[in-house]
Design an enzyme around this catalytic site. Sequence first.
Site, PDB file in Angstrom:
ATOM      1  N   GLY A  28       0.815  -1.212   0.000  1.00  0.00           N
ATOM      2  CA  GLY A  28       0.000   0.000   0.000  1.00  0.00           C
ATOM      3  C   GLY A  28       0.844   1.254   0.000  1.00  0.00           C
ATOM      4  CB  ALA A  29       1.998   3.831   1.426  1.00  0.00           C
ATOM      5  CG  LEU A  30      -0.894   1.804  -3.799  1.00  0.00           C
ATOM      6  CD1 LEU A  30      -2.093   1.435  -4.670  1.00  0.00           C
ATOM      7  CD2 LEU A  30       0.172   0.725  -3.865  1.00  0.00           C
ATOM      8  N   GLY A  33       5.598   4.950  -8.537  1.00  0.00           N
ATOM      9  CA  GLY A  33       6.436   3.773  -8.792  1.00  0.00           C
ATOM     10  C   GLY A  33       5.574   2.519  -8.853  1.00  0.00           C
ATOM     11  CG  HIS A  34       3.440   1.098  -5.414  1.00  0.00           C
ATOM     12  ND1 HIS A  34       3.516   2.105  -4.486  1.00  0.00           N
ATOM     13  CD2 HIS A  34       4.049   0.019  -4.854  1.00  0.00           C
ATOM     14  CE1 HIS A  34       4.133   1.665  -3.409  1.00  0.00           C
ATOM     15  NE2 HIS A  34       4.481   0.411  -3.601  1.00  0.00           N
ATOM     16  CD  GLN A  58       7.933  -7.129   3.657  1.00  0.00           C
ATOM     17  OE1 GLN A  58       7.093  -7.879   3.184  1.00  0.00           O
ATOM     18  NE2 GLN A  58       8.586  -6.263   2.905  1.00  0.00           N
ATOM     19  CB  SER A 184       5.587   3.723   0.927  1.00  0.00           C
ATOM     20  OG  SER A 184       5.177   3.024  -0.214  1.00  0.00           O
ATOM     21  NE  ARG A 185      10.845   2.095   5.417  1.00  0.00           N
ATOM     22  CZ  ARG A 185      10.701   0.883   4.912  1.00  0.00           C
ATOM     23  NH1 ARG A 185      10.773   0.713   3.609  1.00  0.00           N
ATOM     24  NH2 ARG A 185      10.483  -0.159   5.682  1.00  0.00           N
TER      25      ARG A 185
HETATM   26  O1  PAF Z   1       8.173  -4.545  -1.978  1.00  0.00           O
HETATM   27  C1  PAF Z   1       7.229  -4.622  -1.173  1.00  0.00           C
HETATM   28  O2  PAF Z   1       6.402  -3.721  -1.052  1.00  0.00           O
HETATM   29  C2  PAF Z   1       7.094  -5.864  -0.298  1.00  0.00           C
HETATM   30  O3  PAF Z   1       8.339  -6.353   0.061  1.00  0.00           O
HETATM   31  C3  PAF Z   1       6.238  -6.964  -0.945  1.00  0.00           C
HETATM   32  C4  PAF Z   1       6.894  -7.501  -2.205  1.00  0.00           C
HETATM   33  C5  PAF Z   1       4.859  -6.436  -1.259  1.00  0.00           C
HETATM   34  C6  PAF Z   1       6.071  -8.146   0.035  1.00  0.00           C
HETATM   35  O4  PAF Z   1       5.432  -7.750   1.215  1.00  0.00           O
END
Ligand code: PAF
Length: 269
Positions: A28-30, A33-34, A58, A184-185
């Site tokens: 999320g926080a698109l 780039g996304h 993660q 996103s950061r």
């Molecule tokens: O790149 C990311 O945003 C994350 O590492 C992913 C691939 C969605 C996995 O949680």
Amino acid sequence: MKLFYSTRKLVSWRQSESGSVGFVPTMGALHDGHLALMRESMQNNDFTIVSIFVNPKQFNRQEDFDNYPNTLKTDLKKLQEIGVSAVFVPTMEEVYPTEDTYKTAKPGAFAIGFEGDFRPGHFEGVVNVVDRLFYWTNPNQVYFGQKDLQQCLVISDLIKEKYKDIRFNWIPTERESDGLAMSSRNKRLSENGKHIGQQIYANLFKCAEQEGVKAALDNCRNSIVSSGIDVEYLDIIHWNDMPVEPKTGRAIVFAGYLEGVRLIDNIIL
Ligand code: PAF
């Protein structure tokens, strides 16, 4: 646009569609780039599925997980506008049920070093969730951003080992007009921080032009540090023998902190 919160419903929709499926996993926080990944997928597949799930496994620092931006409403609006076919927003219990019987893959050798050293457990967490998402979405093609270059290598390794029929695509990093890699950061940086952040790519670019010169990496590091950024690592990564382009590749990879925000970037040599 279909919206699925349940894995069962997503899987049954997926099974009912016979065209090609492109998949873009996100937290999320698109940002643009996304959206570039989604556009690429939409151009090359009949259906595009996007997942939004902030994966706790993660994050090696609880604080980073707690501060990760959550903008679900705006994200869904952007996805509707761009016209993806389906969005999968699973709950924690859907992804990691209390009685978890999913036999998840482990990351390969690309998880060692760089992010793997500074974020212990990070790639185990990424592979854990991506493996499940690939299983449920059963895509023909997947799309990842080059900004997370080491992640791209870890995932293409996972595909080589477990999902041979999936085609992996990595898409060049989208940048702000001053060169700062979109992330996103970045939402957590002040205006001044964003201004300083441009030093990262400017210096990587300069360094790449003097390819092979050891002193260039040192100069690049000094110059980034003197702009007020704490460098975690700045080095060269190799991915010979990987099924990604360029095939015998090398890149300069960077990670560091600016205003307490962890930023990464890279440039392919
Ligand atoms: O790149 C990311 O945003 C994350 O590492 C992913 C691939 C969605 C996995 O949680």
